[in-house]
Design a protein around this motif. Structure first.
Motif, PDB file in Angstrom:
ATOM      1  N   LEU A  44       5.558   5.343  -5.247  1.00 57.74           N
ATOM      2  CA  LEU A  44       6.567   4.311  -5.076  1.00 57.74           C
ATOM      3  C   LEU A  44       5.960   2.973  -4.698  1.00 57.74           C
ATOM      4  N   ASN A  45       5.022   2.978  -3.784  1.00 59.61           N
ATOM      5  CA  ASN A  45       4.559   1.734  -3.183  1.00 59.61           C
ATOM      6  C   ASN A  45       3.347   1.097  -3.851  1.00 59.61           C
ATOM      7  N   TYR A  46       2.450   1.918  -4.422  1.00 60.46           N
ATOM      8  CA  TYR A  46       1.198   1.378  -4.951  1.00 60.46           C
ATOM      9  C   TYR A  46       0.842   1.878  -6.347  1.00 60.46           C
ATOM     10  N   TYR A 157     -12.603  -6.770  -2.694  1.00 60.52           N
ATOM     11  CA  TYR A 157     -12.176  -6.148  -3.941  1.00 60.52           C
ATOM     12  C   TYR A 157     -10.744  -5.621  -3.828  1.00 60.52           C
ATOM     13  N   LEU A 158     -10.134  -5.424  -4.983  1.00 62.66           N
ATOM     14  CA  LEU A 158      -8.773  -4.912  -5.063  1.00 62.66           C
ATOM     15  C   LEU A 158      -8.787  -3.433  -5.438  1.00 62.66           C
ATOM     16  N   THR A 159      -7.774  -2.701  -4.984  1.00 65.48           N
ATOM     17  CA  THR A 159      -7.458  -1.361  -5.482  1.00 65.48           C
ATOM     18  C   THR A 159      -5.969  -1.378  -5.825  1.00 65.48           C
ATOM     19  N   GLU A 161      -3.732  -0.336  -4.126  1.00 70.87           N
ATOM     20  CA  GLU A 161      -2.954  -0.555  -2.912  1.00 70.87           C
ATOM     21  C   GLU A 161      -2.821  -2.032  -2.556  1.00 70.87           C
ATOM     22  N   THR A 162      -3.653  -2.889  -3.137  1.00 72.79           N
ATOM     23  CA  THR A 162      -3.599  -4.320  -2.821  1.00 72.79           C
ATOM     24  C   THR A 162      -3.318  -5.192  -4.040  1.00 72.79           C
ATOM     25  N   LEU A 163      -3.335  -4.606  -5.211  1.00 70.96           N
ATOM     26  CA  LEU A 163      -3.219  -5.363  -6.452  1.00 70.96           C
ATOM     27  C   LEU A 163      -1.880  -6.066  -6.616  1.00 70.96           C
ATOM     28  N   PHE A 164      -0.820  -5.484  -6.067  1.00 73.73           N
ATOM     29  CA  PHE A 164       0.524  -5.988  -6.336  1.00 73.73           C
ATOM     30  C   PHE A 164       1.034  -6.962  -5.277  1.00 73.73           C
ATOM     31  N   ASP A 165       0.147  -7.387  -4.395  1.00 76.38           N
ATOM     32  CA  ASP A 165       0.536  -8.326  -3.338  1.00 76.38           C
ATOM     33  C   ASP A 165      -0.172  -9.669  -3.472  1.00 76.38           C
ATOM     34  N   LEU A 256     -11.150  -5.494  -9.535  1.00 80.30           N
ATOM     35  CA  LEU A 256     -10.273  -4.342  -9.323  1.00 80.30           C
ATOM     36  C   LEU A 256     -11.076  -3.068  -9.511  1.00 80.30           C
ATOM     37  N   VAL A 257     -11.076  -2.194  -8.516  1.00 79.05           N
ATOM     38  CA  VAL A 257     -11.748  -0.905  -8.608  1.00 79.05           C
ATOM     39  C   VAL A 257     -10.734   0.139  -9.062  1.00 79.05           C
TER      40      VAL A 257
END
Length: 468
Positions: A44-46, A157-159, A161-165, A256-257
């Motif tokens: 749902l979240n990431y 770096y992005l994963t 969990e952080t890509l959509f913020d 992005l990893v």
């Protein structure tokens, strides 16, 4: 310190854990659910929800660029990052109440927020609370695997969990990993105006049928994505940049990893409960029981196919075993998977390589091109094909589809495999015209083509015509 005793304790409020908790509680079992992060988990979240929302925004932008196919003047869309990410977060917010603590407490589930750890084989601790249960279910999911690349830990770096913020669409996104997540996010960001470089150490989507992957590969390149396969990333530098063996240094704005997933088992103290695990996940048997038979593991944390729908399927197996004492086993032979690129790539069952290894002398490969489908022609979506693997007696072994809405089309083959239907069931199905679904029927029908139009059949028809 609180002492609690319940029938079922579920650790992890992602897709699988929520399904188990809701089902068990509504069936009369006292149920306790533990979650240390956000309700709804990764999907749902990431994961599934935000990634598909971002893909939808990208597809909308791309449709504006490709209007000339229909006699509509093409134009470069104006991308509003705040609006794009607002759409993503809005979709999450719209689904969140269904996965919320309040809803589950309304269903009779006791929800504890905090990190769970096993104290012994029949007890879990959450802070000062101690929970004893007749059965436990570990549904803690997985997280992005971060490879040990020199310099990677020195950049932001992005994963997933952080890509959509992000506050804005990346100017140049460097993606490490060419699996489904990497491919989807490469195309979504490219369609939204970013420059994208996709780096894959092996071959693009290596677990899928490479003949059909090539259709996606060509589309990615046509979209303007720079694709490096067989690319060994030897270093990550400030800027950020990546250094690729044989290619050199590539500068970008974001990294992005997307190099795989790892099971979330840290801090659970599995050894204290006699639960075996390795880097792939918790060891389970066919009934999803761990080496401690009072404890089950489902979804990503149990290794194997890491999909939300697998976790949901596992939940049903757990309900049968833990509540009804039925020795139900998970059957993974009919689990479909989809990469939501454009065109989509979907599969179920055996690949051609696997089918050849098991049925080399008894295998037939059925094909039908998307370009031979009238609906695909009307919608100018003729890239792709279907490939169906069957035995000479018509037993369906697997299917792979690349093309528009392949994720919807594959469901017929998932049903056929799960119900052990033969190819004739799909061939004799009446499909409405014009639909992409005719693709399935046409491919199935080719199984009978050699017999229907053979010299023997023509002879029979001529013979019978003599009788009026």
């Amino acid at each position: 310190m609180g002492e609690r005793s319940v029938d079922l304790c579920v650790i992890g409020a992602g897709a699988g854990g929520l399904s188990v908790a809701a089902g068990a509680s509504q069936m009369g079992a006292s149920t306790l659910l533990i979650e240390k992060g956000v309700m709804g988990g990764d999907c749902l979240n990431y994961g599934c929800v935000p990634s598909k929302a971002l893909l939808a925004a990208g597809h909308a932008a791309d449709a504006m660029r490709r209007g000339e196919r229909f006699g509509i003047t093409a134009q470069e869309p104006a991308i509003d990052p705040k609006g794009v990410y607002g759409h993503v977060q809005g979709v999450i917010a719209g689904i969140a109440p269904h996965d919320s603590q309040e809803r589950f407490e309304g269903l009779g589930v006791t929800v504890l927020r905090g990190a769970a750890r096993f104290v012994d084989g029949a007890t879990v601790a959450v802070g000062d609370d101690r929970i004893r249960a007749r059965r436990f279910v570990i549904a803690t999911g997985s997280s992005a695997l971060v490879p040990p690349i020199p310099g990677l830990d020195g950049v932001d770096y992005l994963t997933n969990e952080t890509l959509f913020d992000l506050p804005a669409i990346p100017e140049h996104l460097l993606i490490i990993g060419g699996g489904p997540i990497g491919v989807e996010m490469a195309q979504a960001h490219r369609h939204l105006g970013a420059r994208v470089t996709l780096l894959e150490a092996a071959t693009l989507m290596p677990r899928d049928d490479q003949e059909l992957v090539d259709v996606v590969r060509k589309r990615l390149r046509a979209d303007g994505i720079t694709l490096h396969e067989g690319a060994k990333v030897t270093a990550v530098g400030a800027g950020p940049s990546v250094t690729v063996e044989g290619v050199g240094e590539i500068a970008g704005s974001h990294v992005l990893v997307a190099a795989g997933r790892r099971p979330n088992i840290e801090g659970l103290d599995l050894d204290k409960a006699g639960i075996a695990a390795d880097r792939a996940g918790i060891t389970v048997d066919g009934r999803l029981r761990t080496t401690n038979k009072k404890v089950f593991a489902i979804g990503d944390v149990a290794g194997g196919m890491q999909f939300t729908h697998v976790a949901g399927y596992h939940a049903g197996i757990i309900i049968k075993n833990a509540l009804f004492r039925m020795p139900a086993k998970a059957d993974m032979r009919a689990v479909p998977w989809v990469t939501y690129s454009s065109p989509e790539l979907a599969g179920v069952g055996l690949s051609e390589e696997q089918a050849m290894a098991k049925h080399s002398k008894n295998l037939r490969v059925l094909r039908w091109s998307m370009g031979e489908n009238d609906r695909a022609r009307a919608e100018a979506e003729t890239e792709g094909m279907i490939k169906v693997l069957v035995t000479k007696k018509g037993q369906i072994l697997g299917a792979t589809i690349v093309g528009a809405r392949a994720g919807e089309l594959i469901q017929v083959w998932a049903l056929a495999l799960s119900q052990k239907l033969k190819i004739g069931a799909v061939a004799q199905m009446i499909a409405p015209y014009p639909t992409l679904g005719e693709l399935n029927k046409r491919a199935a029908g080719t199984f009978y083509t050699p017999t229907l139009f053979s010299k023997r059949t023509r002879g029979i028809v001529r013979f019978l015509s003599r009788f009026g």
